[in-house]
Design a protein around this motif. Structure first.
Motif, PDB file in Angstrom:
ATOM      1  N   HIS A   1       0.804  -1.221   0.000  1.00 45.67           N
ATOM      2  CA  HIS A   1       0.000   0.000   0.000  1.00 45.67           C
ATOM      3  C   HIS A   1       0.838   1.272   0.000  1.00 45.67           C
TER       4      HIS A   1
ATOM      5  N   GLU B   1       0.693   4.156  -2.906  1.00 48.27           N
ATOM      6  CA  GLU B   1       0.421   5.577  -2.673  1.00 48.27           C
ATOM      7  C   GLU B   1       1.532   6.454  -3.235  1.00 48.27           C
TER       8      GLU B   1
ATOM      9  N   LYS C   1      -0.164   1.696   5.295  1.00 47.93           N
ATOM     10  CA  LYS C   1      -0.849   2.755   4.548  1.00 47.93           C
ATOM     11  C   LYS C   1      -0.606   4.097   5.210  1.00 47.93           C
TER      12      LYS C   1
END
Length: 161
Positions: free
Chosen positions: A38, A42, A157
């Motif tokens: 993740h 991003e 994340k």
């Protein structure tokens, strides 16, 4: 305002590179998302968005210089098959863009197009200080901590790095 043919040729080549880089970052970001990495997803989405902004800046300048950007001439993305090959492919693109930007800046100086030069200097700063530097840093981290440890750290994340 009609632009120099030399400058426009360089702007088109740069646009081709930025569009290819955008596509490559998008592909890599989505692969990372699929793999559950993740943090890398991003970050590469961020890089893809910046490449899109670079392409827009080049297109705006080309239109101002009374030429129509060719959106069909961009290069094929070189999508990697693992984390390291993706980073190396992305870094190769950034090095290519860096070289092309420096050449284009020199042409802008020769042609006395200082506004286009100013646009390109900003893109060069993003390329060297953000994109390439971050990729070099990630490859160095992989060498330092090993690929399994690096990958484990990329599952989180919402953090920068």
């Amino acid at each position: 305002m009609k632009g120099s043919a030399k400058v426009i040729t360089h702007l088109q080549a740069l646009l081709n590179n930025e569009l290819m880089a955008r596509d490559q970052y998008l592909a890599h970001a989505n692969i990372f998302k699929d793999w559950g990495l993740h943090h890398l997803h991003e970050r590469l989405r961020h890089e893809m968005e910046e490449e899109t902004e670079h392409a827009e800046a080049l297109m705006e300048r080309m239109l101002f210089l009374e030429t129509t950007p060719d959106m069909n001439g961009h290069l094929d993305a070189n999508v990697g098959t693992d984390v390291v090959s993706m980073f190396k492919n992305d870094l190769a693109v950034e090095y290519e863009v860096d070289k092309a930007l420096k050449e284009a800046i020199a042409v802008c100086e020769e042609e006395k197009d200082f506004v286009t030069r100013q646009v390109l200097v900003k893109l060069l700063d993003d390329t060297e200080m953000d994109h390439a530097y971050w990729l070099e840093q990630q490859l160095r981290l992989i060498d330092m901590v090993g690929l399994p440890n690096y990958i484990q750290a990329q599952m989180r994340k919402g953090s920068e790095g």
